[in-house]
Design an enzyme around this catalytic site. Structure first.
Site, mmCIF file in Angstrom:
data_model
loop_
_atom_site.group_PDB
_atom_site.id
_atom_site.type_symbol
_atom_site.label_atom_id
_atom_site.label_comp_id
_atom_site.label_asym_id
_atom_site.label_seq_id
_atom_site.Cartn_x
_atom_site.Cartn_y
_atom_site.Cartn_z
ATOM 1 C CE LYS A 24 -12.354 -9.991 52.527
ATOM 2 N NZ LYS A 24 -11.853 -9.886 53.718
ATOM 3 C CE1 TYR A 72 -9.501 -5.134 54.355
ATOM 4 C CE2 TYR A 72 -8.387 -5.474 52.773
ATOM 5 C CZ TYR A 72 -9.639 -5.597 53.477
ATOM 6 O OH TYR A 72 -10.674 -6.457 53.227
ATOM 7 C CG PHE A 121 -2.934 -9.053 59.123
ATOM 8 C CD1 PHE A 121 -3.796 -9.102 58.370
ATOM 9 C CD2 PHE A 121 -2.935 -9.582 60.778
ATOM 10 C CE1 PHE A 121 -4.727 -8.137 59.214
ATOM 11 C CE2 PHE A 121 -3.732 -8.933 60.915
ATOM 12 C CZ PHE A 121 -5.099 -7.712 60.876
ATOM 13 N NE ARG A 180 -18.337 -6.949 60.250
ATOM 14 C CZ ARG A 180 -16.874 -6.963 60.579
ATOM 15 N NH1 ARG A 180 -15.801 -7.035 58.964
ATOM 16 N NH2 ARG A 180 -16.648 -7.721 61.290
ATOM 17 C CB THR A 236 -12.703 -12.120 61.089
ATOM 18 O OG1 THR A 236 -12.371 -11.197 61.610
ATOM 19 C CG2 THR A 236 -10.639 -12.163 60.397
ATOM 20 N NE ARG A 291 -15.045 -13.193 56.662
ATOM 21 C CZ ARG A 291 -14.883 -11.311 56.952
ATOM 22 N NH1 ARG A 291 -15.338 -11.286 58.868
ATOM 23 N NH2 ARG A 291 -14.082 -10.999 56.950
ATOM 24 C CG ASN A 334 -12.175 -13.157 55.390
ATOM 25 O OD1 ASN A 334 -12.256 -12.557 54.947
ATOM 26 N ND2 ASN A 334 -11.946 -12.543 56.909
ATOM 27 C CG HIS A 348 -14.242 -5.365 53.738
ATOM 28 N ND1 HIS A 348 -13.617 -5.727 54.574
ATOM 29 C CD2 HIS A 348 -14.981 -4.681 53.380
ATOM 30 C CE1 HIS A 348 -13.838 -4.230 54.866
ATOM 31 N NE2 HIS A 348 -14.964 -3.779 54.405
ATOM 32 C CD GLU A 407 -14.750 -0.809 55.370
ATOM 33 O OE1 GLU A 407 -13.582 -0.673 55.513
ATOM 34 O OE2 GLU A 407 -15.962 -0.802 54.825
#
Ligand code: GDP
Length: 139
Positions: free
Chosen positions: A10, A50, A58, A86, A92, A103, A113, A116, A127
């Site tokens: 990100k 998203y 948010f 993950r 998160t 993270r 964070n 993704h 995705e």
């Protein structure tokens, strides 16, 4: 079973020059980098990506963050890639993420964070083709 998953480094992590460390970690943990590109997402691209979060409070903040600078889009492959990625990412909220997860190491807040990752096979199936064409995934 060999799986593919979509990872995104990100804008916060790219800005802080964590991209190299994150990519090295993917390889260290046994993921193969199948496809990769750096992109500045448009607002429409981020909103579409998203879309499941459209109703969340948010959402607009998340979209602004995701267009605040370039991202690195990565298709990772290995056995059990989706869940293993993950686990490597952590929770998160970086404050709640297990030690040594991406993270925990590189995130600064629940929104900023660092990374993704697709959260299911169904999500990965949406995705990956959202950002990569068939020819980009040959090989
Ligand atoms: P993920 O699958 O762990 O990335 O989490 P989600 O799918 O629930 O949320 C998508 C992204 O929205 C997260 O990675 C964060 O960047 C952001 N986000 C999630 N929850 C919050 C929140 O409570 N507040 C804010 N500002 N951003 C959030």
């Amino acid at each position: 079973m060999t799986e593919k998953t979509l990872a995104i480094i990100k804008p916060d992590a790219v800005r802080k020059k964590f991209s190299g460390a994150i990519l090295a970690r993917y390889e260290k943990e046994g993921f193969r980098i199948r496809a990769i590109k750096m992109r500045a997402l448009s607002k429409a691209e981020a909103e579409g990506f998203y879309a499941v979060h459209r109703e969340r409070p948010f959402f607009s903040s998340l979209v602004s963050f995701m267009v605040s600078g370039p991202v690195i889009l990565v298709v990772l492959e290995k056995d059990n890639a989706i869940l293993d990625h993950r686990t490597l990412m952590g929770a998160t909220d970086p404050a709640k993420a297990e030690k040594e997860t991406l993270r925990a190491l590189y995130g600064e807040s629940i929104e900023y964070n660092a990374v993704h990752g697709s959260d299911s096979g169904e999500t990965a199936a949406f995705e990956i083709p959202y950002f990569f064409s068939t020819v980009e995934l040959i090989g």
